[in-house]
Design an enzyme around this catalytic site. Structure first.
Site, short mmCIF file in Angstrom:
data_model
loop_
_atom_site.label_atom_id
_atom_site.label_comp_id
_atom_site.label_asym_id
_atom_site.label_seq_id
_atom_site.Cartn_x
_atom_site.Cartn_y
_atom_site.Cartn_z
N LEU A 36 0.62 -1.13 -0.21
CA LEU A 36 0.07 -0.18 0.04
C LEU A 36 0.37 1.22 0.45
O LEU A 36 1.04 2.38 0.25
CB LEU A 36 -0.96 -0.03 1.03
CG LEU A 36 -2.19 -1.37 1.51
CD1 LEU A 36 -2.77 -1.13 2.27
CD2 LEU A 36 -2.68 -1.15 0.27
N PHE A 75 7.44 0.73 -8.77
CA PHE A 75 7.69 2.05 -8.56
C PHE A 75 7.79 2.21 -9.84
O PHE A 75 8.32 1.97 -10.69
CB PHE A 75 8.86 2.84 -7.75
CG PHE A 75 8.63 2.18 -5.91
CD1 PHE A 75 7.66 2.81 -5.22
CD2 PHE A 75 9.69 1.87 -4.96
CE1 PHE A 75 7.22 2.69 -4.05
CE2 PHE A 75 9.67 1.90 -3.63
CZ PHE A 75 7.97 2.32 -3.09
N SER A 76 6.91 3.26 -9.77
CA SER A 76 7.46 3.62 -11.53
C SER A 76 7.01 4.98 -12.13
O SER A 76 6.42 5.34 -13.61
CB SER A 76 5.60 3.29 -12.66
OG SER A 76 4.88 3.14 -11.55
N ASN A 91 14.04 -1.74 -4.90
CA ASN A 91 12.26 -2.14 -5.10
C ASN A 91 12.34 -3.09 -6.15
O ASN A 91 11.84 -3.95 -6.46
CB ASN A 91 11.44 -0.99 -5.17
CG ASN A 91 9.74 -1.48 -5.06
OD1 ASN A 91 9.39 -2.35 -3.84
ND2 ASN A 91 9.04 -1.49 -5.63
N TYR A 140 13.91 4.50 -14.24
CA TYR A 140 13.10 3.28 -13.87
C TYR A 140 12.74 2.22 -15.46
O TYR A 140 12.21 1.01 -14.67
CB TYR A 140 11.74 4.43 -14.26
CG TYR A 140 10.31 3.31 -14.81
CD1 TYR A 140 9.99 2.50 -13.83
CD2 TYR A 140 9.80 3.58 -15.57
CE1 TYR A 140 8.72 2.20 -14.38
CE2 TYR A 140 8.88 3.04 -16.05
CZ TYR A 140 7.80 2.09 -15.05
OH TYR A 140 7.00 1.60 -15.78
N ASN A 169 0.94 3.56 -23.47
CA ASN A 169 -0.11 4.54 -22.46
C ASN A 169 -1.83 3.71 -21.81
O ASN A 169 -2.61 3.63 -22.77
CB ASN A 169 -0.19 5.36 -23.05
CG ASN A 169 1.17 6.67 -23.20
OD1 ASN A 169 2.14 5.97 -23.61
ND2 ASN A 169 1.27 7.82 -22.53
N LEU A 187 -1.46 11.83 -18.55
CA LEU A 187 -2.12 12.87 -19.64
C LEU A 187 -3.69 12.44 -19.58
O LEU A 187 -4.31 13.97 -18.86
CB LEU A 187 -1.78 12.08 -20.93
CG LEU A 187 -2.70 13.40 -21.79
CD1 LEU A 187 -2.00 15.28 -21.04
CD2 LEU A 187 -2.01 14.23 -23.06
N ARG A 278 9.71 19.26 -22.67
CA ARG A 278 10.68 18.39 -22.00
C ARG A 278 11.80 17.50 -22.75
O ARG A 278 11.20 16.82 -23.40
CB ARG A 278 9.20 17.37 -21.26
CG ARG A 278 8.23 18.36 -20.94
CD ARG A 278 7.14 16.86 -19.49
NE ARG A 278 6.86 16.08 -20.67
CZ ARG A 278 5.61 15.69 -19.91
NH1 ARG A 278 5.39 15.22 -18.72
NH2 ARG A 278 5.41 14.76 -20.81
#
Length: 323
Positions: A36, A75-76, A91, A140, A169, A187, A278
């Site tokens: 969690l 984790f992403s 992790n 990542y 996506n 997005l 970006r």
């Protein structure tokens, strides 16, 4: 499909929760293991057993009664991984190493892994196939690629039947299961927040890309289509083999197309704020899902962007009502 028992790590998260729900609907027995840290207890579907714990400690609960593992516990966040890479190695890589050891010890020899298109980095050409060079541009993506290499070695050495599914996506919602990341970085939910009045405008980073309207183009896949691929992957997994499949619609939608679709679906204005490009944002990221179609028999049926947005909008309003 006969009934089986599966462990779903990270099953309190967005994709893991939807996959767990699909497994239950198919008649399987499901146990969700999640600490969690990014998931939500209410994201665990009714009917699934729940263990609040870390994937690193999977050996405490995994035994020979399980027929396989579906692994989503990771984790992403790309930006966070750049700022805190050790968190991702510890992790995503360390956790999977512990999980694979627990599977070996318990004699559980089937794995479906939640991988990512971030393993490819900035592609040389599109649509992206599994034969494309892997050159991740973030810790990542690098951590997920390291796990894919780890799984390949496990399959060769120990006979693991494994499938890695590299998502593009993921979007949309499935009933009570939708995106609730904190902070949100995807997005479609961000644009929906503007429609809800929770955000003043949506930032459009770059409008001078070599695309039809100058904004980045991405491949959006409905989370329910994604979930169906995981169930097919369980059937397709072969002992001693590691199959890697891209999952996407094979169609690209630009940032502006997404914003305009949200306007049409919600009936709300969505102001845009222009911003600079970006760093590391490729102009076009679109998947070739040919391998998934041929090897898994996967045929996504929810490829229409308006339908994806409508499901996400229904979930966002449900969350707003329940808040």
């Amino acid at each position: 499909m006969s009934q089986h028992k599966y462990l779903v790590t990270g099953g309190a998260g967005y994709v893991g929760g939807v996959v767990a729900a699909h497994l239950l609907e198919a008649g399987h027995e499901v146990t969700v293991l999640d600490d969690l840290s990014t998931g939500f207890r209410e994201g665990v579907p009714a009917g699934a057993a729940f263990i609040e714990g870390r994937v690193q400690d999977a050996a405490r609960w995994l035994d020979a009664s399980y027929d396989g593992v579906l692994h989503f516990a990771a984790f992403s966040q790309v930006g966070e991984s750049v700022a805190d890479p050790e968190k991702y190695w510890t992790n995503n890589v360390g956790g999977t190493m512990a999980l694979l050891a627990a599977m070996r010890d318990a004699g559980v020899a089937k794995l479906v892994f939640s991988s990512t298109a971030a393993t490819y980095g900035e592609p040389l050409s599109t649509p992206i196939t599994e034969a494309a060079p892997t050159a991740p541009t973030s810790p990542y993506g690098a951590s997920k690629l390291a796990v894919d290499h780890m799984i390949s070695g496990e399959s060769t050495a120990h006979g693991l039947a494994a499938v890695s599914l590299r998502y593009f996506n993921v979007a949309g919602a499935y009933g009570a299961h939708g995106e609730r990341h904190d902070p949100e970085s995807h997005l479609i939910p961000l644009v929906l927040q503007v429609a809800q009045g929770r955000r003043e405008s949506i930032a459009v980073y770059g409008d001078d890309y070599p695309t039809p309207d100058g904004t980045c183009v991405r491949d959006y896949i409905h989370v329910a289509d994604l979930a169906e691929a995981h169930l097919l992957a369980l059937d397709a997994a072969e002992p001693g083999h590691h199959l890697i499949c891209n999952l996407g619609n094979g169609n690209g939608f630009s940032v502006r197309e997404v914003v305009e679709t949200v306007r049409k679906v919600t009936g709300h204005p969505v102001p845009e704020t222009p911003g600079p490009r970006r760093a590391g944002d490729p102009a076009v990221l679109v998947a070739s899902a040919r391998t998934a179609r041929e090897r898994l028999g996967w045929n996504p049926s929810r490829a229409d962007l308006a339908d994806i947005v409508a499901d996400a909008w229904a979930f966002a309003r449900r969350e707003e009502r329940d808040a």
